[in-house]
Design a protein around this motif. Structure first.
Motif, short mmCIF file in Angstrom:
data_model
loop_
_atom_site.label_atom_id
_atom_site.label_comp_id
_atom_site.label_asym_id
_atom_site.label_seq_id
_atom_site.Cartn_x
_atom_site.Cartn_y
_atom_site.Cartn_z
N MET B 1 78.75 21.83 13.24
CA MET B 1 79.96 21.19 12.69
C MET B 1 81.14 21.33 13.65
O MET B 1 81.90 20.38 13.82
N GLU B 2 81.27 22.51 14.26
CA GLU B 2 82.42 22.71 15.17
C GLU B 2 82.30 21.80 16.38
O GLU B 2 83.30 21.28 16.89
N LYS B 3 81.06 21.56 16.82
CA LYS B 3 80.85 20.67 17.97
C LYS B 3 81.28 19.26 17.62
O LYS B 3 81.92 18.56 18.40
N PHE B 4 80.92 18.85 16.42
CA PHE B 4 81.28 17.51 15.94
C PHE B 4 82.79 17.37 15.91
O PHE B 4 83.35 16.37 16.35
N HIS B 5 83.47 18.41 15.41
CA HIS B 5 84.92 18.38 15.33
C HIS B 5 85.56 18.33 16.71
O HIS B 5 86.49 17.55 16.94
N GLU B 6 85.05 19.15 17.60
CA GLU B 6 85.61 19.18 18.95
C GLU B 6 85.39 17.84 19.65
O GLU B 6 86.21 17.39 20.44
N GLY B 7 84.25 17.21 19.34
CA GLY B 7 83.91 15.94 19.96
C GLY B 7 84.66 14.77 19.37
O GLY B 7 84.57 13.65 19.87
N SER B 8 85.36 14.99 18.25
CA SER B 8 86.09 13.88 17.62
C SER B 8 87.55 14.30 17.40
O SER B 8 87.98 14.47 16.26
N PRO B 9 88.33 14.45 18.47
CA PRO B 9 89.70 14.95 18.32
C PRO B 9 90.61 14.03 17.52
O PRO B 9 91.62 14.46 16.99
N ARG B 10 90.24 12.74 17.46
CA ARG B 10 91.10 11.80 16.74
C ARG B 10 90.69 11.64 15.28
O ARG B 10 91.27 10.84 14.55
N LEU B 11 89.69 12.41 14.89
CA LEU B 11 89.19 12.33 13.52
C LEU B 11 90.31 12.65 12.52
O LEU B 11 90.98 13.67 12.65
N LYS B 12 90.50 11.77 11.56
CA LYS B 12 91.58 12.00 10.60
C LYS B 12 91.08 11.97 9.15
O LYS B 12 91.66 12.60 8.28
N TYR B 13 90.00 11.23 8.93
CA TYR B 13 89.46 11.13 7.57
C TYR B 13 88.01 11.57 7.58
O TYR B 13 87.23 11.13 8.41
N ILE B 14 87.66 12.42 6.63
CA ILE B 14 86.26 12.83 6.54
C ILE B 14 85.85 12.77 5.06
O ILE B 14 86.61 13.17 4.18
N PHE B 15 84.67 12.21 4.81
CA PHE B 15 84.17 12.07 3.44
C PHE B 15 82.90 12.89 3.27
O PHE B 15 82.02 12.85 4.13
N PHE B 16 82.80 13.62 2.17
CA PHE B 16 81.56 14.32 1.87
C PHE B 16 80.84 13.58 0.76
O PHE B 16 81.40 13.36 -0.32
N GLY B 17 79.62 13.14 1.05
CA GLY B 17 78.86 12.37 0.06
C GLY B 17 77.49 12.97 -0.13
O GLY B 17 77.10 13.89 0.58
N GLY B 18 76.75 12.44 -1.07
CA GLY B 18 75.38 12.90 -1.31
C GLY B 18 75.06 12.95 -2.78
O GLY B 18 75.90 12.63 -3.63
#
Lengths: 97, 179
Positions: B1-18
């Motif tokens: 998860m931390e890698k994903f976050h570091e790789g997406s510095p412009r990420l502003k919206y995140i949705f948790f689904g399932g």
């Protein structure tokens, strides 16, 4: 069943162009328990889990963003949520401590 | 998860689904708390009509965003669609009344309104409207959405596509008419 349902969900999201960044595996029992003196019930759960973790790995592979453990108690309230956050992002948090 | 976050510095919206019961709310709360601890003003918002943030956080966050952690950076909010639904009902009521008057029909508008607004998609479109409002207000650095179980969430998130298809169709038929 959850793996199949998750695949189905991914298909549904794709149909509506909703991008998926990845998957999180929740409530993973510590496999290390297997080497301890544990009841048959728990041993069976662990064997089952080991199998499904492999299935999850072949199904989702690199799309798995994190695997978080089954906590010793229900997650409610800030301290438990923080513990969960540490499990999800442990590398970033530990590097800053 | 931390890698994903570091790789997406412009990420502003995140949705948790399932699927229901897999831990979406807990994961969303953990991600929001983590984001707040990184110094970002974060909103954890629930779009599930059956909200569970208040129970999880042991604090009432229904209908109003409230600070939920010591850092004063983490806010939580259960979207209240009642006002939006009431407003839409009022708009539909006015339109139906206008039409009934126009067509000289004496039937009461209420029956039509109830059948037009009782379907579950109505609640979802209200939820979508509130969610998009939150995004456009742009009061936070990072948004974490705790969504309803898959089927509803798909409808909610897919709504933008449905709406754009709808608008496209309308424009097409308008163009045809103008020809």
């Amino acid at each position: 069943m959850i793996i199949k349902d998750t695949l189905k969900a991914a298909e549904l999201f794709a149909k509506f162009d909703v991008p998926l960044s990845g998957y999180i595996i929740n409530r993973v029992l510590p496999l290390g328990l297997k080497d301890q003196n544990i009841p048959e019930y728990l041993r069976n759960r662990l064997i089952m889990e080991e199998h499904y973790l492999k299935v999850i790995d072949t199904t989702f592979g690199k799309q798995i963003l994190a695997a978080v453990p089954e906590m010793e108690r229900d997650v409610t309230g800030l301290p438990m949520i923080e513990k969960m956050a540490r499990a999800m992002f442990w590398r970033v948090l530990s590097s800053k401590q | 998860m931390e890698k994903f976050h570091e790789g997406s510095p412009r990420l502003k919206y995140i949705f948790f689904g399932g699927k229901g019961g897999v831990g979406k709310t807990v994961m969303a709360a953990a991600a929001a708390l983590w984001s707040a601890k990184q110094g970002k003003k974060t909103l954890l918002a629930s779009t599930n009509p059956v909200h569970s943030l208040s129970n999880l956080l042991e604090k009432d966050v229904f209908g109003k965003a409230a600070v939920v952690c010591d850092e004063d950076k983490c806010y939580a909010f259960e979207i209240d669609t009642r006002d939006t639904i009431e407003r839409s009902k009022q708009e539909i009521r006015e339109k139906i009344n206008w039409f009934l008057n126009f067509a000289d029909i004496t039937t009461k508008a209420e029956d039509f309104i109830e059948s037009a607004t009782m379907n579950p998609a109505f609640e979802e479109s209200a939820m979508f409207e509130n969610m998009v409002d939150l995004m456009f207000k742009d009061e936070y650095d990072f948004y974490v959405f705790d969504t309803a179980p898959t089927a509803n969430a798909r409808r909610l998130l897919g709504m933008s596509k449905v709406y754009s298809l709808w608008v496209e169709k309308m424009l097409k038929s308008r163009r045809k008419r103008n020809r």
